[in-house]
Design a protein around this motif. Structure first.
Motif, mmCIF file in Angstrom:
data_model
loop_
_atom_site.group_PDB
_atom_site.id
_atom_site.type_symbol
_atom_site.label_atom_id
_atom_site.label_comp_id
_atom_site.label_asym_id
_atom_site.label_seq_id
_atom_site.Cartn_x
_atom_site.Cartn_y
_atom_site.Cartn_z
ATOM 1 N N ALA A 210 0.738 -1.176 0.144
ATOM 2 C CA ALA A 210 -0.121 -0.048 -0.107
ATOM 3 C C ALA A 210 0.832 1.279 0.079
ATOM 4 N N MET A 211 1.990 1.199 0.856
ATOM 5 C CA MET A 211 2.703 2.369 0.750
ATOM 6 C C MET A 211 3.361 2.431 -0.386
ATOM 7 N N ALA A 212 3.939 1.413 -1.185
ATOM 8 C CA ALA A 212 4.591 1.818 -2.448
ATOM 9 C C ALA A 212 3.569 2.047 -3.559
ATOM 10 N N THR A 213 2.456 1.511 -3.559
ATOM 11 C CA THR A 213 1.437 2.025 -4.460
ATOM 12 C C THR A 213 1.009 3.412 -4.285
ATOM 13 N N LEU A 214 0.707 3.781 -2.979
ATOM 14 C CA LEU A 214 0.436 5.413 -2.851
ATOM 15 C C LEU A 214 1.498 6.280 -2.899
ATOM 16 N N GLY A 215 2.879 5.796 -2.394
ATOM 17 C CA GLY A 215 3.942 6.728 -2.447
ATOM 18 C C GLY A 215 4.458 6.970 -3.789
ATOM 19 N N PHE A 216 4.690 5.758 -4.586
ATOM 20 C CA PHE A 216 5.400 5.958 -5.824
ATOM 21 C C PHE A 216 4.342 6.653 -6.665
ATOM 22 N N GLY A 217 2.905 6.162 -6.728
ATOM 23 C CA GLY A 217 2.016 6.430 -7.488
ATOM 24 C C GLY A 217 1.782 8.049 -7.268
ATOM 25 N N ILE A 239 0.560 17.058 -3.231
ATOM 26 C CA ILE A 239 0.846 15.467 -3.456
ATOM 27 C C ILE A 239 2.280 15.064 -3.333
ATOM 28 N N VAL A 240 3.038 15.780 -3.967
ATOM 29 C CA VAL A 240 4.344 15.373 -4.066
ATOM 30 C C VAL A 240 5.070 15.260 -2.670
ATOM 31 N N ILE A 241 4.631 16.104 -1.723
ATOM 32 C CA ILE A 241 5.064 15.930 -0.322
ATOM 33 C C ILE A 241 4.618 14.614 0.133
ATOM 34 N N ALA A 242 3.365 14.458 -0.138
ATOM 35 C CA ALA A 242 2.544 13.239 0.432
ATOM 36 C C ALA A 242 3.348 11.997 0.232
ATOM 37 N N GLY A 243 3.454 12.041 -1.324
ATOM 38 C CA GLY A 243 4.006 11.038 -1.898
ATOM 39 C C GLY A 243 5.243 10.459 -1.380
ATOM 40 N N ALA A 244 6.368 11.604 -1.270
ATOM 41 C CA ALA A 244 7.550 11.542 -0.776
ATOM 42 C C ALA A 244 7.695 10.959 0.811
ATOM 43 N N ALA A 245 6.534 11.568 1.458
ATOM 44 C CA ALA A 245 6.311 10.880 3.006
ATOM 45 C C ALA A 245 6.238 9.384 3.068
ATOM 46 N N LEU A 246 5.353 9.013 2.191
ATOM 47 C CA LEU A 246 4.747 7.737 2.161
ATOM 48 C C LEU A 246 5.827 6.882 1.667
ATOM 49 N N ILE A 247 6.896 7.304 0.664
ATOM 50 C CA ILE A 247 7.909 6.598 0.333
ATOM 51 C C ILE A 247 8.938 6.315 1.418
ATOM 52 N N ALA A 248 9.119 7.561 2.263
ATOM 53 C CA ALA A 248 10.112 7.538 3.363
ATOM 54 C C ALA A 248 9.675 6.330 4.554
ATOM 55 N N PHE A 249 8.286 6.192 4.658
ATOM 56 C CA PHE A 249 7.823 5.183 5.709
ATOM 57 C C PHE A 249 7.896 4.037 5.045
ATOM 58 N N PHE A 250 7.716 3.852 3.661
ATOM 59 C CA PHE A 250 7.972 2.617 2.832
ATOM 60 C C PHE A 250 9.575 1.880 3.146
ATOM 61 N N VAL A 251 10.284 2.888 2.874
ATOM 62 C CA VAL A 251 11.892 2.594 3.156
ATOM 63 C C VAL A 251 12.090 2.096 4.511
ATOM 64 N N LEU A 252 11.468 2.712 5.630
ATOM 65 C CA LEU A 252 11.776 2.394 7.096
ATOM 66 C C LEU A 252 11.382 1.130 7.206
ATOM 67 N N ARG A 253 9.900 0.900 6.703
ATOM 68 C CA ARG A 253 9.536 -0.633 6.713
ATOM 69 C C ARG A 253 10.344 -1.691 6.147
ATOM 70 N N GLN A 254 10.731 -1.176 4.976
ATOM 71 C CA GLN A 254 11.848 -2.224 4.269
ATOM 72 C C GLN A 254 13.041 -2.476 5.136
#
Length: 481
Positions: A210-217, A239-254
């Motif tokens: 979900a984070m990858a889809t919403l973040g990168f998308g 939207i760019v800031i929100a996407g970048a934030a989700l990608i940051a959370f995605f990275v931390l989870r990975q």
């Protein structure tokens, strides 16, 4: 260990395995569709009664879906055989193509494009992972040269091919022409394709997906909104800031999941210095390619008055040169290593973009053709070695994750390149018009400034190319931390 990488290379030296040839052909057909609709925007506006901003979504939605789906492909390719992955990807692509061809409304067309892109997103990681598995290291450059044809030349040729087809009639012909070709490729592939390895049952971390889809998308979507309208600037940034934030959370989870050995996208690939440098160079080079692909048709059609067909024919030699040189560059890489190719290629990219900063209302068309050809040839000299070098720097169990990261960031780079040049051009043109300049002169000035910024960014490729090793080093390639 992922399914697709259990078997060791089995190809005979000097020969391209049939499985790779089939996958290259299929990948070329599906990736061609990413840019196939660029020239069809005016026809869509007239036929389906939509605005230019809405019509642009046939390309934006494709790119957006690719960015959202590719991160999941590493997990998906572990669970299926080569034949199953191929059948699912091509089946989904065919369904999307048929739906798009018959779409009675713009909304249905958009759904068809999204379905098309979902199938396309699986093909490149499947191709890259299979290639790295079955092709011996000494032949990878030559074979990767053929792969360059699919993943780099297909987007470059899309507008040219669509320009030719649109001369014959409706925009629907773009899908009608692709449908039988894709169907034949699917049938022939399933008849001759062999499985590489066995599938392995693995769990999907839905939170990561979900984070990858919403973040990168979200990041690609936000970037695609830049330059459309001034009123979109605030939402775009949000939207760019929100996407970048989700990608940051995605990275931390990975990073957390890596301790249990089950990340959706294994970021330990980035510890390999050569892979990371190759990734950076590829992103910048792809950014400049997509930026120029947006600017040149606008320049040739809006300012110079050429038709889509004339524009396609003018830009086609560069795309063809890129494709024809791919295998030759691959063979040279096998003999000489990366540096003798990537350094001159990076310099050629900078020189061609610098040449485009001098565009004018009277620049001879042969100069436009020559500069575009130089850009495409330089990209050909760059893409094949960096793909081969970067993927070759990874251990086999990380091939699916490496190809997934590469494919995802390629889409982000494409969106960023498009957003950057359109935003710079629009902002400059708007300012000049407000100061009393003519619309044509203002737009030309905006294009020049966009090419200046692209040139400055391209200079980074020379620096990165200089830092790359000439050959893959399996030892000592991991970044210390």
């Amino acid at each position: 260990m992922p399914a697709a990488i259990q078997d060791k290379p089995t190809a005979q030296a000097g020969k391209t395995p049939l499985v790779v040839r089939l996958l290259v052909l299929a990948t070329f057909v599906v990736i061609l569709n990413e840019t196939l609709m660029i020239n069809a925007i005016p026809r869509l506006m007239e036929s389906l009664h939509v605005t230019e901003q809405a019509a642009q979504w046939v390309s934006t939605a494709f790119m957006l879906t690719m960015a959202a789906v590719i991160p999941v492909t590493g997990w998906f390719l572990q669970r299926v055989t080569t034949r199953q992955g191929y059948a699912i990807a091509m089946g989904v692509f065919l369904a999307g193509t048929a739906l798009s061809a018959a779409a009675p409304t713009f909304a249905i067309l958009l759904v068809g494009r999204i379905v098309q892109a979902a199938g396309t997103a699986v093909m490149m990681p499947l191709l890259m992972t299979t290639l790295m598995t079955v092709v011996p290291e000494q032949d990878r450059g030559r074979v990767m040269g053929n792969v360059t044809l699919a993943i780099s030349v297909a987007p470059a040729l899309g507008p040219a091919i669509s320009g030719l087809i649109l001369q014959l009639g409706s925009w629907r012909l773009l899908f009608v022409a692709v449908l039988p070709i894709a169907g034949a490729v699917t049938y022939f592939g399933l008849r001759h394709l062999d499985n590489i390895g066995e599938p392995k049952v693995s769990t999907l971390d839905w939170a990561s997906a979900a984070m990858a889809t919403l973040g990168f998308g979200g990041l690609v979507y936000g970037l695609s909104l830049f330059g459309e309208r001034e009123s979109h600037l605030g939402p775009s940034i949000g939207i760019v800031i929100a996407g970048a934030a989700l990608i940051a959370f995605f990275v931390l989870r990975q990073l957390k999941l890596q301790r249990t050995g089950a990340p959706l996208m294994d970021l330990r690939t980035l510890k390999h210095r050569t892979f990371t440098l190759s990734l950076a160079l590829m992103c910048i080079a792809f950014l400049t390619m997509m930026g120029s692909m947006i600017l040149l048709p606008l320049y040739l059609q809006n300012l110079r008055g050429l038709t889509p067909l004339q524009t396609g024919l003018l830009l086609m030699p560069g795309g063809l040169a890129m494709g024809l040189l791919g295998p030759t560059v691959g063979r040279l890489y096998d003999r000489l290593g990366s540096r003798p190719l990537v350094l001159p290629g990076s310099i050629g990219i900078v020189l061609s973009l610098a040449g485009f900063t001098q565009i004018s209302m009277t620049m001879p068309y042969w100069q436009v053709l020559a500069l575009h050809a130089l850009l495409m040839v330089s990209l050909a000299a760059t893409f094949t070695p960096i793909f081969t070098l970067g993927m070759g720097a990874l251990p086999p169990n990380m091939y699916p994750h490496g190809s997934s990261i590469l494919g995802t960031l390629q889409q982000v780079a494409a969106a960023l390149g498009t957003a950057l040049v359109v935003t710079v051009m629009s902002a400059r043109a708007t300012t000049l018009v407000a100061e009393g300049a003519a619309a044509g002169a203002a737009q030309l000035s905006g294009m020049k400034l966009a090419f200046v910024i692209a040139t400055v960014l391209a200079v980074v490729t020379i620096v990165v190319a200089y830092m790359l090793p000439s050959r893959t080093a399996t030892s000592g390639d991991v970044v210390a931390h």
